[in-house]
Design an enzyme around this catalytic site. Structure first.
Site, PDB file in Angstrom:
ATOM      1  N   LYS A  55      63.384  -2.262  10.027  1.00 33.83           N
ATOM      2  CA  LYS A  55      63.722  -0.861   9.717  1.00 33.83           C
ATOM      3  C   LYS A  55      65.101  -0.757   9.051  1.00 33.83           C
ATOM      4  O   LYS A  55      65.888  -1.723   9.068  1.00 33.83           O
ATOM      5  CB  LYS A  55      63.657  -0.038  11.004  1.00 33.83           C
ATOM      6  CG  LYS A  55      62.240   0.049  11.599  1.00 33.83           C
ATOM      7  CD  LYS A  55      62.201   0.963  12.826  1.00 33.83           C
ATOM      8  CE  LYS A  55      60.789   1.072  13.377  1.00 33.83           C
ATOM      9  NZ  LYS A  55      60.723   1.999  14.547  1.00 33.83           N
ATOM     10  N   TYR A  73      53.337   7.028   9.690  1.00 37.34           N
ATOM     11  CA  TYR A  73      53.515   7.481  11.075  1.00 37.34           C
ATOM     12  C   TYR A  73      52.708   8.740  11.377  1.00 37.34           C
ATOM     13  O   TYR A  73      53.068   9.495  12.293  1.00 37.34           O
ATOM     14  CB  TYR A  73      55.005   7.714  11.344  1.00 37.34           C
ATOM     15  CG  TYR A  73      55.782   6.456  11.667  1.00 37.34           C
ATOM     16  CD1 TYR A  73      55.490   5.687  12.800  1.00 37.34           C
ATOM     17  CD2 TYR A  73      56.836   6.034  10.865  1.00 37.34           C
ATOM     18  CE1 TYR A  73      56.213   4.540  13.106  1.00 37.34           C
ATOM     19  CE2 TYR A  73      57.573   4.878  11.158  1.00 37.34           C
ATOM     20  CZ  TYR A  73      57.249   4.143  12.284  1.00 37.34           C
ATOM     21  OH  TYR A  73      57.968   3.011  12.601  1.00 37.34           O
ATOM     22  N   ASN A  89      65.547   1.514  16.269  1.00 39.79           N
ATOM     23  CA  ASN A  89      65.232   0.385  17.143  1.00 39.79           C
ATOM     24  C   ASN A  89      64.820  -0.880  16.383  1.00 39.79           C
ATOM     25  O   ASN A  89      64.072  -1.705  16.880  1.00 39.79           O
ATOM     26  CB  ASN A  89      64.173   0.797  18.175  1.00 39.79           C
ATOM     27  CG  ASN A  89      62.894   1.309  17.527  1.00 39.79           C
ATOM     28  OD1 ASN A  89      62.764   1.271  16.312  1.00 39.79           O
ATOM     29  ND2 ASN A  89      61.961   1.766  18.331  1.00 39.79           N
ATOM     30  N   HIS A 101      59.414  -2.362  13.604  1.00 34.77           N
ATOM     31  CA  HIS A 101      58.097  -1.808  13.915  1.00 34.77           C
ATOM     32  C   HIS A 101      57.134  -2.965  14.105  1.00 34.77           C
ATOM     33  O   HIS A 101      57.259  -3.999  13.444  1.00 34.77           O
ATOM     34  CB  HIS A 101      57.589  -0.932  12.758  1.00 34.77           C
ATOM     35  CG  HIS A 101      56.127  -0.605  12.879  1.00 34.77           C
ATOM     36  ND1 HIS A 101      55.677   0.439  13.650  1.00 34.77           N
ATOM     37  CD2 HIS A 101      55.018  -1.225  12.392  1.00 34.77           C
ATOM     38  CE1 HIS A 101      54.347   0.462  13.607  1.00 34.77           C
ATOM     39  NE2 HIS A 101      53.926  -0.537  12.853  1.00 34.77           N
ATOM     40  N   GLU A 103      47.537  -0.932   8.852  1.00 31.15           N
ATOM     41  CA  GLU A 103      48.944  -1.007   8.453  1.00 31.15           C
ATOM     42  C   GLU A 103      49.177  -2.130   7.441  1.00 31.15           C
ATOM     43  O   GLU A 103      49.996  -1.976   6.532  1.00 31.15           O
ATOM     44  CB  GLU A 103      49.823  -1.191   9.697  1.00 31.15           C
ATOM     45  CG  GLU A 103      49.850   0.067  10.569  1.00 31.15           C
ATOM     46  CD  GLU A 103      50.697  -0.079  11.822  1.00 31.15           C
ATOM     47  OE1 GLU A 103      51.290  -1.159  12.044  1.00 31.15           O
ATOM     48  OE2 GLU A 103      50.766   0.909  12.578  1.00 31.15           O
TER      49      GLU A 103
HETATM   50  O1  CDP Z   1      57.472   1.534  17.704  1.00 26.39           O
HETATM   51  P1  CDP Z   1      56.702   1.639  19.003  1.00 26.39           P
HETATM   52  O2  CDP Z   1      55.232   1.359  18.825  1.00 26.39           O
HETATM   53  O3  CDP Z   1      57.324   0.831  20.096  1.00 26.39           O
HETATM   54  O4  CDP Z   1      56.861   3.163  19.500  1.00 26.39           O
HETATM   55  P2  CDP Z   1      56.007   4.472  19.144  1.00 26.39           P
HETATM   56  O5  CDP Z   1      55.859   5.259  20.394  1.00 26.39           O
HETATM   57  O6  CDP Z   1      54.763   4.118  18.388  1.00 26.39           O
HETATM   58  O7  CDP Z   1      56.988   5.288  18.193  1.00 26.39           O
HETATM   59  C1  CDP Z   1      57.122   4.961  16.833  1.00 26.39           C
HETATM   60  C2  CDP Z   1      58.589   5.064  16.473  1.00 26.39           C
HETATM   61  O8  CDP Z   1      59.006   6.411  16.612  1.00 26.39           O
HETATM   62  C3  CDP Z   1      59.544   4.277  17.378  1.00 26.39           C
HETATM   63  O9  CDP Z   1      59.606   2.907  17.064  1.00 26.39           O
HETATM   64  C4  CDP Z   1      60.847   4.994  17.134  1.00 26.39           C
HETATM   65  O10 CDP Z   1      61.472   4.579  15.916  1.00 26.39           O
HETATM   66  C5  CDP Z   1      60.382   6.442  16.992  1.00 26.39           C
HETATM   67  N1  CDP Z   1      60.517   7.200  18.272  1.00 26.39           N
HETATM   68  C6  CDP Z   1      61.535   8.144  18.379  1.00 26.39           C
HETATM   69  O11 CDP Z   1      62.295   8.354  17.440  1.00 26.39           O
HETATM   70  N2  CDP Z   1      61.699   8.842  19.559  1.00 26.39           N
HETATM   71  C7  CDP Z   1      60.863   8.637  20.595  1.00 26.39           C
HETATM   72  N3  CDP Z   1      61.031   9.327  21.717  1.00 26.39           N
HETATM   73  C8  CDP Z   1      59.838   7.679  20.496  1.00 26.39           C
HETATM   74  C9  CDP Z   1      59.690   6.976  19.314  1.00 26.39           C
HETATM   75 MG    MG Z   2      53.789   2.405  17.818  1.00 26.45          MG
END
Ligand code: CDP
Ligand code: MG
Length: 137
Positions: free
Chosen positions: A9, A49, A112, A115, A126
């Protein structure tokens, strides 16, 4: 053998962590089968997303993901999807296991570092979002 999509990212890209992150993925048994760098458009970030479009963090996430270049890679290995998720660590870097990419290079739950696809169907979709079959060495 399984394939998954990884994105370095904008936060990690901007901090010069591409090499360190790829090293952790390779050390974990994953191999890079395709790679490219690009700066996502807002339209691309929204489409990628889309599953999160109703979540309160969506617009902020799109702004973050378009804030600078990213590196997208196709990783291959045994149980690559789960393996990548383990090497990445939990979504919130504060909750990620020590030694994981997010624990080391993530800043907060949004910024974070990486991805990773979460299932076989999403991985296929994807990968196809960024690559065609002939890109995969
Ligand atoms: O990336 P991952 O699959 O671990 O998490 P996700 O629940 O699929 O969320 C996608 C992305 O959204 C995360 O990697 C974060 O960058 C963002 N996110 C966020 O900004 N705030 C949250 N509370 C949860 C996710
Ligand atoms: Mg995810």
């Amino acid at each position: 053998m399984q394939r998954t999509l990884s994105i370095i990212k904008p936060d990690a890209y901007g901090a010069g962590r591409i090499g360190a992150i790829i090293a952790l993925l390779e050390k974990g048994g994953l191999r890079v089968r395709a790679a490219r760098t690009l700066r996502l458009t807002a339209e691309q970030a929204r489409a990628f997303y889309a599953v999160h479009s109703e979540r309160p963090f969506f617009e902020s996430l799109v702004a973050f993901m378009t804030s600078g270049p990213v590196m997208v890679t196709v990783l291959e290995g045994e149980d690559a999807i789960q393996r990548n998720r383990q090497i990445m660590g939990a979504t919130d870097p504060a909750k990620a296991e020590e030694g994981t990419i997010r624990a080391q290079y993530g800043t907060n739950v949004q910024n974070n570092a990486v991805h990773g696809s979460d299932a076989t169907d999403t991985a296929l979709g994807e990968i196809a979002f960024f690559f065609c079959e002939s890109d995969l060495v």
